[in-house]
Write a protein that holds these residues in place. Structure first.
Motif, PDB file in Angstrom:
ATOM      1  N   GLU A  16       0.832  -1.208   0.000  1.00  9.94           N
ATOM      2  CA  GLU A  16       0.000   0.000   0.000  1.00  9.94           C
ATOM      3  C   GLU A  16       0.864   1.255   0.000  1.00  9.94           C
ATOM      4  N   ILE A  17       1.954   1.241   0.744  1.00  9.18           N
ATOM      5  CA  ILE A  17       2.875   2.378   0.764  1.00  9.18           C
ATOM      6  C   ILE A  17       3.439   2.595  -0.626  1.00  9.18           C
ATOM      7  N   TYR A  18       3.889   1.525  -1.265  1.00 10.89           N
ATOM      8  CA  TYR A  18       4.446   1.625  -2.618  1.00 10.89           C
ATOM      9  C   TYR A  18       3.414   2.195  -3.594  1.00 10.89           C
ATOM     10  N   ALA A  19       2.186   1.720  -3.500  1.00  8.40           N
ATOM     11  CA  ALA A  19       1.128   2.197  -4.397  1.00  8.40           C
ATOM     12  C   ALA A  19       0.846   3.683  -4.162  1.00  8.40           C
ATOM     13  N   LEU A  20       0.768   4.097  -2.894  1.00  9.20           N
ATOM     14  CA  LEU A  20       0.509   5.510  -2.598  1.00  9.20           C
ATOM     15  C   LEU A  20       1.663   6.403  -3.022  1.00  9.20           C
ATOM     16  N   GLU A  21       2.894   5.918  -2.871  1.00 10.61           N
ATOM     17  CA  GLU A  21       4.060   6.694  -3.316  1.00 10.61           C
ATOM     18  C   GLU A  21       3.987   6.926  -4.821  1.00 10.61           C
ATOM     19  N   ASN A  22       3.581   5.893  -5.556  1.00 15.79           N
ATOM     20  CA  ASN A  22       3.456   6.041  -7.011  1.00 15.79           C
ATOM     21  C   ASN A  22       2.302   6.963  -7.384  1.00 15.79           C
ATOM     22  N   GLU A  23       1.186   6.890  -6.661  1.00 14.53           N
ATOM     23  CA  GLU A  23       0.060   7.785  -6.932  1.00 14.53           C
ATOM     24  C   GLU A  23       0.440   9.232  -6.660  1.00 14.53           C
ATOM     25  N   GLN A  24       1.246   9.444  -5.643  1.00 17.49           N
ATOM     26  CA  GLN A  24       1.636  10.796  -5.268  1.00 17.49           C
ATOM     27  C   GLN A  24       2.527  11.432  -6.336  1.00 17.49           C
ATOM     28  N   LYS A  25       3.232  10.629  -7.093  1.00 17.97           N
ATOM     29  CA  LYS A  25       4.096  11.142  -8.160  1.00 17.97           C
ATOM     30  C   LYS A  25       3.287  11.664  -9.346  1.00 17.97           C
ATOM     31  N   ASP A  26       2.039  11.212  -9.459  1.00 17.06           N
ATOM     32  CA  ASP A  26       1.169  11.630 -10.553  1.00 17.06           C
ATOM     33  C   ASP A  26       0.662  13.041 -10.274  1.00 17.06           C
ATOM     34  N   PRO A  27       1.019  14.016 -11.115  1.00 13.59           N
ATOM     35  CA  PRO A  27       0.620  15.403 -10.851  1.00 13.59           C
ATOM     36  C   PRO A  27      -0.890  15.644 -10.916  1.00 13.59           C
ATOM     37  N   SER A  28      -1.625  14.765 -11.547  1.00 14.35           N
ATOM     38  CA  SER A  28      -3.073  14.959 -11.648  1.00 14.35           C
ATOM     39  C   SER A  28      -3.810  14.500 -10.388  1.00 14.35           C
ATOM     40  N   ARG A  29      -3.122  13.798  -9.488  1.00 12.28           N
ATOM     41  CA  ARG A  29      -3.750  13.294  -8.256  1.00 12.28           C
ATOM     42  C   ARG A  29      -3.681  14.350  -7.158  1.00 12.28           C
ATOM     43  N   SER A  30      -4.701  14.413  -6.339  1.00 12.31           N
ATOM     44  CA  SER A  30      -4.753  15.338  -5.219  1.00 12.31           C
ATOM     45  C   SER A  30      -3.942  14.783  -4.054  1.00 12.31           C
ATOM     46  N   THR A  31      -2.986  15.575  -3.573  1.00 11.46           N
ATOM     47  CA  THR A  31      -2.161  15.112  -2.462  1.00 11.46           C
ATOM     48  C   THR A  31      -2.788  15.424  -1.107  1.00 11.46           C
ATOM     49  N   GLU A  32      -3.899  16.160  -1.104  1.00 11.26           N
ATOM     50  CA  GLU A  32      -4.559  16.499   0.165  1.00 11.26           C
ATOM     51  C   GLU A  32      -5.006  15.262   0.918  1.00 11.26           C
ATOM     52  N   ILE A  33      -5.392  14.233   0.202  1.00  8.54           N
ATOM     53  CA  ILE A  33      -5.844  12.994   0.823  1.00  8.54           C
ATOM     54  C   ILE A  33      -4.703  11.976   0.897  1.00  8.54           C
ATOM     55  N   LEU A  34      -3.876  11.934  -0.128  1.00 12.84           N
ATOM     56  CA  LEU A  34      -2.828  10.929  -0.191  1.00 12.84           C
ATOM     57  C   LEU A  34      -1.735  11.138   0.852  1.00 12.84           C
ATOM     58  N   THR A  35      -1.317  12.368   1.061  1.00  8.63           N
ATOM     59  CA  THR A  35      -0.195  12.640   1.955  1.00  8.63           C
ATOM     60  C   THR A  35      -0.470  12.213   3.394  1.00  8.63           C
ATOM     61  N   PRO A  36      -1.591  12.602   4.009  1.00  8.48           N
ATOM     62  CA  PRO A  36      -1.827  12.147   5.388  1.00  8.48           C
ATOM     63  C   PRO A  36      -1.929  10.625   5.502  1.00  8.48           C
ATOM     64  N   ARG A  37      -2.542   9.997   4.523  1.00  7.89           N
ATOM     65  CA  ARG A  37      -2.666   8.533   4.542  1.00  7.89           C
ATOM     66  C   ARG A  37      -1.287   7.887   4.450  1.00  7.89           C
ATOM     67  N   LEU A  38      -0.443   8.405   3.574  1.00 11.88           N
ATOM     68  CA  LEU A  38       0.898   7.867   3.401  1.00 11.88           C
ATOM     69  C   LEU A  38       1.728   8.059   4.674  1.00 11.88           C
ATOM     70  N   ILE A  39       1.653   9.218   5.279  1.00 13.74           N
ATOM     71  CA  ILE A  39       2.396   9.474   6.519  1.00 13.74           C
ATOM     72  C   ILE A  39       1.915   8.534   7.626  1.00 13.74           C
ATOM     73  N   ASN A  40       0.615   8.303   7.693  1.00 10.46           N
ATOM     74  CA  ASN A  40       0.070   7.367   8.683  1.00 10.46           C
ATOM     75  C   ASN A  40       0.648   5.967   8.473  1.00 10.46           C
ATOM     76  N   MET A  41       0.710   5.535   7.243  1.00 12.07           N
ATOM     77  CA  MET A  41       1.273   4.218   6.949  1.00 12.07           C
ATOM     78  C   MET A  41       2.757   4.163   7.290  1.00 12.07           C
ATOM     79  N   TYR A  42       3.466   5.258   7.041  1.00  8.88           N
ATOM     80  CA  TYR A  42       4.877   5.313   7.418  1.00  8.88           C
ATOM     81  C   TYR A  42       5.039   5.117   8.924  1.00  8.88           C
ATOM     82  N   PHE A  43       4.158   5.723   9.714  1.00 14.45           N
ATOM     83  CA  PHE A  43       4.248   5.553  11.159  1.00 14.45           C
ATOM     84  C   PHE A  43       3.929   4.114  11.582  1.00 14.45           C
ATOM     85  N   TRP A  44       3.018   3.468  10.892  1.00 14.85           N
ATOM     86  CA  TRP A  44       2.769   2.043  11.164  1.00 14.85           C
ATOM     87  C   TRP A  44       4.033   1.240  10.896  1.00 14.85           C
ATOM     88  N   LEU A  45       4.687   1.559   9.779  1.00 17.73           N
ATOM     89  CA  LEU A  45       5.916   0.857   9.413  1.00 17.73           C
ATOM     90  C   LEU A  45       7.019   1.120  10.446  1.00 17.73           C
TER      91      LEU A  45
END
Length: 78
Positions: A16-45
């Protein structure tokens, strides 16, 4: 209360982290939702790595958090 993650759960988390990192690289995707979710997963890791005494992966993950959001990083390391 913390519990140990099963190997299957940690594998899914890494995917899931890998998938979100790749989605975040896409400029058309909104990072408002992706960034907090990704940071949360990083803390789980990080929690998992602390239980496994894997300081290398902890440092790599903290660096990723620092790149994404230095405010969160500074709050965590202080």
């Amino acid at each position: 209360m913390k519990r140990n993650m099963k190997s299957q759960e940690i594998g899914r988390l890494k995917q899931e982290i890998y998938a979100l990192e790749n989605e975040q690289k896409d400029p058309s995707r909104s990072t408002e939702i992706l960034t907090p979710r990704l940071i949360n997963m990083y803390f789980w890791l990080i929690d998992y790595c602390q239980a496994q005494n894997d300081s290398k992966l902890i440092n790599e993950t903290l660096l990723k958090i620092k790149i994404i959001d230095t405010t969160v990083y500074n709050l965590y390391v202080k």
